[in-house]
Design an enzyme around this catalytic site. Structure first.
Site, short mmCIF file in Angstrom:
data_model
loop_
_atom_site.label_atom_id
_atom_site.label_comp_id
_atom_site.label_asym_id
_atom_site.label_seq_id
_atom_site.Cartn_x
_atom_site.Cartn_y
_atom_site.Cartn_z
N LYS A 119 21.78 45.68 45.37
CA LYS A 119 21.86 44.31 44.86
C LYS A 119 21.50 44.33 43.38
O LYS A 119 20.41 44.75 42.99
CB LYS A 119 20.88 43.40 45.61
CG LYS A 119 20.91 41.95 45.12
CD LYS A 119 19.99 41.08 45.94
CE LYS A 119 20.00 39.64 45.46
NZ LYS A 119 19.10 38.78 46.27
N ASP A 258 26.74 31.20 53.79
CA ASP A 258 26.94 32.58 53.33
C ASP A 258 25.63 33.34 53.23
O ASP A 258 25.64 34.55 52.96
CB ASP A 258 27.66 32.59 51.97
CG ASP A 258 26.91 31.82 50.90
OD1 ASP A 258 26.79 30.59 51.04
OD2 ASP A 258 26.44 32.44 49.94
#
Length: 497
Positions: A119, A258
């Site tokens: 990430k 999401d």
């Protein structure tokens, strides 16, 4: 022999990753292949040896330059085929259309059936104009919280490591870049299903559903309607997760579809917070101007998100009745899971659930939460003091937390009557296993972040060690289990990082 795959020797002594097809087997409609974007001068910020153990990594690999470069996105792990996945979703209750991994890059699935994701490793086709980077501040918070939640027994993604870089990143202020290495059995979200349903891509929707059922919910394959069975299984896992969040006072802050895991994991640590004072309406994300994701709304929002998942699955479920039946399990499972968890926090091993009784466990808990809210009592400190009071028999330190002493005294009468029905030592032991002394309060994370911004990671590492054993006393850090300082209320967290 390599511990990741004992059938394959590794002459160099490093990991042989044993990559599996995993998500990539679904085909190019589901992702874009790409490589991470390197960062200059990477350095270690923190590693989790406990998370590394789940991959059976060689003990010294996380100290190597190979690991540093690979987990910063500067070189590929041998054999990995990185990708960014595409999904859509509802954000703050509004359909946002196509989203996708805007700053996360999936390296692949290892021999141990664990996906590894970076990430903050650079821009992807789904970055929507963003830079694809994460900053040191938010990366430290995600690393600490995912590992802390794991130690609390709450389903979560894990954090293997954080690396930093002097690369400048502009958010609300100018900050420096970081990369978090995240682990999970899968990073599939509700939004993955919404994406293909919204585009009427039914072959892809079916392929994704079959993949999830066969990999993660094989019992659903035997059901008369496997897609409905999947919806029910996800609903029940999500209900159990939300019950755990509510019991420890955890606010996610941005529960978009999401950001909801198909496996019932806590995922995407952004503007999260553990409650200081117990305020049911607390909003931890200052970007959430309407309070959609306030603490007391989280269970209902999760149900709303499950309804969106149900809509996405309707082409496969086909008729409304099995979908409604699948969703209906959520509220019952949440209520029972929350009651069970809160009963354990009170040290009550035996249930008393007759709602007709004024001293039922549900009534006792409801009255207590109302008292905590009305008196703005510190949530973690209350449970810690209550545990110690049950051990010692002296409830004075708990009473001192309440302005409404009569209200507390009245509640204590009913609670004491329930305790009489239990063995005191057993009750205290149950409470010690259920009520953490240490959670990642905002100000503790802020202390670690401020020190790290000056190049000092010692506070971060000490806090990591404490949070990995949240039920222990840690006398050298006793101050971290106390009240939040006044300045903690001025900490603002948002979606900006």
């Amino acid at each position: 022999m390599n511990p990741l795959d004992p059938t394959r020797p590794d002459p160099a002594g490093g990991p042989v990753w044993g990559w599996q097809p995993g998500f990539a087997a679904l085909g190019p409609a589901f992702f874009t292949a790409l490589q991470p974007t390197p960062v200059p001068a990477p350095y270690w910020v923190a590693v989790s040896q406990d998370a590394a153990n789940t991959l059976a990594l060689p003990p010294d690999w996380l100290q190597s330059d190979e690991a540093l470069q690979a987990l910063s996105g500067n070189q590929l792990l041998p054999g990995s085929q990185p990708m960014a996945t595409v999904y859509s979703g509802h954000q703050f209750g509004v359909w946002a259309g196509q989203l996708g991994d805007g700053r996360a890059i999936l390296l692949g699935e290892t021999f141990g059936n664990t996906e590894i994701q970076l990430k903050g490793a650079g821009r992807t086709p789904y970055s929507r104009g963003g830079d694809g980077r994460a900053v040191l501040r938010s990366s430290i918070r995600e690393f600490l919280c995912s590992e802390a939640m794991h130690a609390l027994g709450i389903p979560t993604t894990r954090a293997l490591a954080v690396t930093g870089s002097p690369l400048a990143v502009q958010r609300e202020t100018r900050e420096t870049a970081a990369v978090v290495t995240r682990l999970a059995p899968s990073f599939i979200r509700f939004g993955h299903f919404e994406h293909f349903a919204a585009r009427d891509m039914q072959p892809e929707l079916r392929a994704l559903t079959d993949y999830v059922i066969d990999r993660y919910y094989p019992a659903c394959r035997k059901a008369a309607n496997p897609a409905a069975a999947l919806l029910q299984a996800v609903s029940e896992r999500t209900a159990e997760l939300l019950a755990l969040w509510q019991s420890v006072g955890f606010c996610h802050g941005v529960m978009n579809t999401d950001n909801m895991s198909i496996l019932g994991l806590t995922i995407d640590y952004g503007p999260f917070q553990f409650l200081d004072t117990f305020d049911p309406g607390h909003i931890c994300n200052h970007s959430d101007v309407q309070g959609r994701y306030a603490f007391n709304r989280q269970p209902q929002v999760a149900y709303w998100n499950l309804f969106c998942l149900a809509q996405a699955l309707m082409p496969l479920i086909e008729t409304e009745e099995p979908a409604v039946a699948a969703l209906s399990t959520y509220k019952a499972v949440f209520a029972q899971a929350f009651l069970t968890r809160m009963r354990a926090k009170l040290g009550l091993a035996q249930a008393q659930d007759d709602v007709q009784r004024s001293d039922s466990d549900g009534t006792l808990i409801e009255q207590l939460l109302a008292l905590l809210a009305a008196n703005r009592v510190d949530y973690t400190v209350f449970w810690l003091r209550l545990t110690e009071a049950v051990e010692s028999g002296d409830f004075t330190p708990v009473r001192d937390l309440f302005l409404d002493r009569e209200g507390w005294d009245g509640w204590l009468v009913g609670y004491s009557a329930r305790l009489v029905q239990s063995d005191g030592a057993s009750a205290a032991a149950l409470m010690r296993r259920t009520n953490p002394r240490f959670v990642l309060r905002n100000h503790l994370g802020e202390l670690a972040i401020r020190a790290a911004s000056e190049g000092d990671f010692s506070v971060l590492h000490q806090l990591q060690q404490v949070l990995q054993r949240p039920y222990d006393t840690h006398p050298e850090h006793a101050q971290w289990s106390g009240f939040a300082p006044e300045w903690a209320s001025s900490i603002a967290i948002s979606c900006s990082s």
